[in-house]
Write a protein that holds these residues in place. Structure first.
Motif, PDB file in Angstrom:
ATOM      1  N   HIS A  71      24.216  62.757 120.693  1.00  0.00           N
ATOM      2  CA  HIS A  71      24.531  63.919 119.852  1.00  0.00           C
ATOM      3  C   HIS A  71      25.651  63.577 118.878  1.00  0.00           C
ATOM      4  N   ILE A 122      26.681  70.894 116.222  1.00  0.00           N
ATOM      5  CA  ILE A 122      26.336  69.747 117.057  1.00  0.00           C
ATOM      6  C   ILE A 122      24.873  69.457 116.731  1.00  0.00           C
ATOM      7  N   ASP A 123      24.603  68.254 116.208  1.00  0.00           N
ATOM      8  CA  ASP A 123      23.279  67.928 115.659  1.00  0.00           C
ATOM      9  C   ASP A 123      22.943  68.992 114.612  1.00  0.00           C
ATOM     10  N   TRP A 162      28.747  67.068 125.105  1.00  0.00           N
ATOM     11  CA  TRP A 162      29.159  67.666 123.826  1.00  0.00           C
ATOM     12  C   TRP A 162      29.825  69.015 124.024  1.00  0.00           C
TER      13      TRP A 162
END
Ligand code: ZN
Length: 284
Positions: free
Chosen positions: A9, A69-70, A105
């Motif tokens: 990630h 995140i992403d 993450w």
């Protein structure tokens, strides 16, 4: 691995203007504790807007985009803007509880949101004229509509020193802090000094030792203290007799490689550096 190592990630922190959707994750804090959700399998995670209960339309308009995140945008809702009655599976927890999050993450995201949240909370009013500040719609900043003052998130640099003397590493324990594990010398960089000067000063102040041959090791974001930590190895220069600053440290001792206990790596640069020395990856 350190807190920022969340492969595959990736945290995207560039400013964007985004509207929140119901399924987006939302960070909100109360007195520094993060609102978390207990999942059906018992693990701790972050709630989405739709899991907050109450009025999505109101909260989504007040929330500010934090980072992604992403491809998943995440938002921050300030304490003053969230007064919901909490569903049963939600509760406020210390940020450290995210060490047990299911996904790596989640720890980075929660701590980084905490860093941002503290900064926003401390900049609700203009430091120049006292007017209410507003979210900038151009960049991650707070702007004063009355006098034009612009404030950016505060990141305070910290230096960390792993002081070595041939087969020995200087390890410490903090005085008056909840963390009781092994630590290294660390401190905030002061105005007007380089990282190297800050490191030499901190080592002298905390244990009364001189160091030489500073070697950069790695850095890590550390949102718990609004900082970014730069880690260096440094060799002892001269006497190894420790003169302890008891306000800062409860203990400082030289440990040989085989006396150092194995560290739980995965989050902190401290553990990463101690392990690098203990396992011989970093020699004196
Ligand atoms: Zn102002």
């Amino acid at each position: 691995m350190m807190i920022q190592d969340i492969m595959p990630h990736k945290l995207h922190n560039a400013f964007q203007r985004k509207e929140a959707r119901r399924e987006n994750l939302c960070f909100t804090f109360k007195k520094g504790k993060l609102l978390t959700r207990k999942r059906e399998n018992g693990s701790i995670g972050l709630p989405a807007f739709e899991q907050l209960g109450g009025d999505f339309e109101v909260w989504s308009k007040k929330a500010v985009y934090a980072f992604s995140i992403d491809d998943e945008p995440m938002f921050l809702l300030l304490e003053k803007d969230f007064d919901g009655k909490l569903p049963e599976d939600l509760s406020y927890r210390e940020l450290h509880s995210l060490y047990q999050a299911e996904q790596r993450w989640e720890t980075l995201a929660g701590v980084t949101a905490g860093h941002l949240n503290r900064w926003y909370e401390e900049h609700l009013y203009c430091g120049c004229c006292g007017s209410g500040m507003e979210f900038s719609d151009k960049e991650r900043a707070m702007v004063c509509p009355a006098c034009g003052n612009v404030q950016y998130p505060r990141i305070s640099p910290v230096v960390m020193a792993a002081v070595t003397d041939e087969d020995r590493l200087l390890v410490t324990r903090y005085a008056g802090r909840p963390y009781k594990g092994l630590a290294l010398i660390a401190g905030f960089v002061e105005i007007g000094e380089s990282l190297e000067e800050a490191l030499r000063r901190e080592v002298m102040e905390e244990v009364g030792l001189q160091v030489k041959e500073l070697r950069y090791f790695a850095s890590q974001p550390w949102g718990f203290s609004d900082s970014v930590i730069s880690g260096f190895f440094a060799k002892l220069d001269g006497s190894g007799d420790i003169r302890l600053d008891r306000d800062e440290l409860s203990e400082a001792v030289w440990l040989s490689r085989d006396e150092i206990p194995a560290q739980n790596t995965g989050v902190s640069i401290t553990a990463e550096m101690i392990e690098a020395f203990r396992t011989g990856r970093i020699k004196d």
